[in-house]
Enzyme design. Structure first.
Site, short mmCIF file in Angstrom:
data_model
loop_
_atom_site.label_atom_id
_atom_site.label_comp_id
_atom_site.label_asym_id
_atom_site.label_seq_id
_atom_site.Cartn_x
_atom_site.Cartn_y
_atom_site.Cartn_z
CG ASP A 219 -2.31 0.72 0.85
OD1 ASP A 219 -2.23 1.84 0.43
OD2 ASP A 219 -3.23 0.07 1.11
CG HIS A 242 -0.92 1.77 -3.26
ND1 HIS A 242 -2.25 1.63 -2.83
CD2 HIS A 242 -0.55 0.61 -3.99
CE1 HIS A 242 -2.65 0.11 -3.16
NE2 HIS A 242 -1.67 -0.40 -3.68
#
Ligand SMILES: *[C@@H]1O[C@H](CO)[C@@H](O)[C@H](O)[C@H]1NC(C)=O
Ligand SMILES: *[C@@H]1O[C@H](CO)[C@@H](O)[C@H](O)[C@H]1NC(C)=O
Ligand SMILES: *[C@@H]1O[C@H](CO)[C@@H](O)[C@H](O)[C@H]1NC(C)=O
Ligand SMILES: *[C@@H]1O[C@H](CO)[C@@H](O)[C@H](O)[C@H]1NC(C)=O
Ligand SMILES: *[C@@H]1O[C@H](CO)[C@@H](O)[C@H](O)[C@H]1NC(C)=O
Ligand SMILES: *[C@@H]1O[C@H](CO)[C@@H](O)[C@H](O)[C@H]1NC(C)=O
Length: 399
Positions: A219, A242
Site C-alpha cells: 500500500d 502506492h
C-alpha cells in the site's frame, strides 16, 4: 608507535572506558537476563512488558536491550509518562503473535512518552501473511481492522533509527498525535500484493522527519493523514506500493488541515502512484491541504507519477457524490523526472466547489514506457485547477 597508532590506541581505550561507563551509569535492562527466551517459540510477552514497566519507572536514560534472537511477543503496551528518556536497543527480531484473538488493537503501542529512542539494527516482524486473507477493508467500507505493527500516539521527541519492519498485518508504523518525531535509515518491506500494509502513516502530528528510508509494501509508502503539519520526507526509496500519498482526506467529520509537507530527493520505483493527494467527495468538514513542496524526485515505471484526485472513491460506488470540500493550494512540483507506466503522467482532478489554487510545475520530464509502438509521449489532464508551469515541462502542461 606512529601518530595514527597513538590515536587508534587512545580511541580504543576511550571506547572500552565508555562501554564500561555506559553499562554502569545507565540502566540497561537486558531482556535475556530477565527470562526472555528468544527462540521464536516461547511467548516472551510478559518479560517485555515487565522490561518496559520497570524501565519507565527509572529516572535518567534507561535502555531496554534486546540481544540477538527471535522473540515471540505481543500485543505490548509501552505506556508513559516515564520518569526518564526511554531507549530500546533492538538487535534481535521481534515476532508478532499470529493468533488474531490475542489482539484487542495493535501489536506494539507506544503512548504518552516524552523522549524515546529506538535503534539497534533489529527487526519488527509482524508475521502478517496469515492475517492478510482476513483483511476485507480494500473491498468493504466497514470491516474488522487488523492490528498495526508499531503505533505511536502522544509521543514527543522521538527518534527511530536503523531498524527494519517487515510483513505487518496492517500498517507498519502509525505516528499519531505526536511531535518532534524523527525516523531515519529504516527499512520497511512487505509483498506488493499485501493489503493495507502502508509503510509509515502520519496523522495529527507536527514536526516529523523521515529520511533515508527504503520502503516497499502493498500500500502507501508514506501516507499523510489529517492534522499533519511540518512533515519532511527526504532520501526515501519507495516501491513496490502506492507511493507517497496525502489523504485520503475528508472522510470523517472533525478532520483538521494538512499544512507544510516537503518531499525531497526521493525515488519511486514501480509504484501505482508517485506523488498523490486524494480527498473524498462530500467531506463532512471543510478543510485545507496547503504548502506542499515536492522536489528532486525520480520516477521509475510509475503508473500515476503526479496525481491530485478529489473524487477519490476506492469502492464500486460511494455514498456521496457532492464535490469535495477540501481546499488544496500552494503545491509545487520541481524537478520530477523519469518514466510513467501510463501515458497520463499528470492528473489534476480538483473539486468544482473548491478548485485547486497555486499548483506549480517546474522542470518536469516524464516519459511513457508502456506503449508497444514506442510512443513515449505523456499527457496531462486538468479539472478545476489554477496555477502555472515554468521551465521545461513534459508532458505538455494543462495549467
Ligand atoms: C541509510 O540507511 C541505510 C540502512 O537502510 C544505512 O545502511 C546507511 O548507512 C544510511 N545512510 C546514511 C547516510 O545514513
Ligand atoms: C516545531 O518546530 C518548530 C521549529 O522548527 C518549533 O518552533 C515548534 O515549536 C515545534 N512545534 C511543536 C509542536 O513542537
Ligand atoms: C522541513 O523543511 C523545511 C524547509 O526546508 C524547514 O523549514 C523545516 O524546519 C523542516 N521541518 C522539520 C520538522 O525538519
Ligand atoms: C539524494 O539521494 C541519493 C540516493 O538516491 C543520495 O545518494 C544523495 O546523497 C541524496 N542527496 C542529498 C542532497 O541528500
Ligand atoms: C525497481 O523495481 C524493479 C521491479 O520490482 C526491481 O527489479 C529493481 O531492482 C528496482 N530498482 C531499484 C533501483 O530499486
Ligand atoms: C503519441 O501519443 C500521444 C499521447 O497519447 C498522442 O497524442 C500522439 O498522437 C502519439 N503520436 C504518434 C506518432 O502516434
Amino acid at each position: 608507535m606512529d601518530s595514527n597508532n597513538t590515536i587508534l590506541a587512545i580511541s580504543l581505550l576511550l571506547s572500552i572506558w565508555c562501554a564500561t561507563c555506559v553499562a554502569q551509569s545507565s540502566n540497561v535492562y537486558n531482556v535475556k537476563d530477565h527470562g526472555a527466551v528468544g527462540n521464536g517459540q516461547n511467548d516472551d510477552t510478559k518479560v517485555f512488558q515487565a522490561a518496559w514497566d520497570a524501565s519507565c519507572a527509572i529516572e535518567g536514560n534507561p535502555t531496554i536491550l534486546i540481544p540477538e534472537g527471535s522473540y515471540l511477543v505481543g500485543p505490548l503496551l509501552f505506556k508513559g509518562p516515564c520518569k526518564g528518556v526511554m531507549a530500546i536497543d533492538l538487535r534481535g527480531q521481534l515476532l508478532a503473535s499470529t493468533n488474531l484473538n490475542a489482539y484487542t488493537k495493535n501489536w506494539i503501542e507506544f503512548q504518552y512518552i516524552n523522549g524515546l529512542a529506538i535503534s539497534g539494527g533489529g527487526t519488527f516482524n509482524g508475521q502478517g501473511s496469515l492475517a492478510w486473507p482476513y483483511n476485507e477493508c480494500p473491498k468493504k467500507w466497514s470491516c474488522k481492522i487488523l492490528p498495526m505493527s508499531l503505533v505511536f500516539s502522544f509521543v514527543k521527541n522521538a527518534k527511530i533509527k536503523s531498524i527494519s519492519s517487515v510483513d505487518s498485518k496492517l500498517f507498519h508504523m502509525h505516528i499519531f498525535s505526536s511531535e518532534n518525531f524523527d525516523i531515519e535509515s529504516v527499512t520497511i518491506s512487505a509483498p506488493g500484493d499485501s493489503p493495507n500494509t502502508d509503510g509509515i502513516h502520519v496523522a495529527v502530528s507536527t514536526n516529523v522527519t523521515i529520511t533515508n528510508a527504503t520502503i516497499g509494501t502493498g500500500d502507501d509508502c508514506i501516507s499523510v493523514g489529517p492534522g499533519t503539519s511540518n512533515l519532511n520526507i527526504s532520501n526515501v526509496h519507495c516501491g513496490p506500493g502506492h507511493g507517497i500519498s496525502v489523504g485520503s482526506l475528508g472522510k470523517n467529520s472533525g478532520e483538521t488541515d494538512v499544512v507544510g509537507l516537503t518531499v525531497r530527493n526521493c525515488t519511486l520505483n514501480g509504484t501505482t502512484n508517485g506523488l498523490r493527494i486524494k480527498t473524498w467527495q462530500s467531506s463532512p468538514t471543510p478543510l485545507k491541504a496547503v504548502h506542499f513542496t515536492y522536489e528532486d524526485i525520480i520516477m521509475n515505471n510509475v503508473y500515476n507519477p503526479i496525481i491530485i484526485d478529489q473524487e477519490y472513491c476506492p469502492y464500486v460506488s460511494c455514498a456521496e457524490k457532492d464535490p469535495s470540500r477540501v481546499q488544496i493550494y500552494d503545491i509545487k512540483f520541481t524537478n520530477v523526472k523519469g518514466t510513467s507506466s501510463s501515458a497520463e503522467a499528470i492528473k489534476f482532478i480538483c473539486s468544482s466547489s473548491f478548485p485547486c489554487q497555486g499548483v506549480i510545475l517546474n522542470d518536469i520530464d516524464l516519459k511513457f514506457i508502456g506503449d508497444a509502438t514506442g510512443n513515449m509521449t505523456t499527457t496531462s489532464t486538468c479539472a478545476n485547477v489554477h496555477g502555472k508551469s515554468n521551465g521545461n515541462v513534459k508532458p505538455n502542461p494543462c495549467i
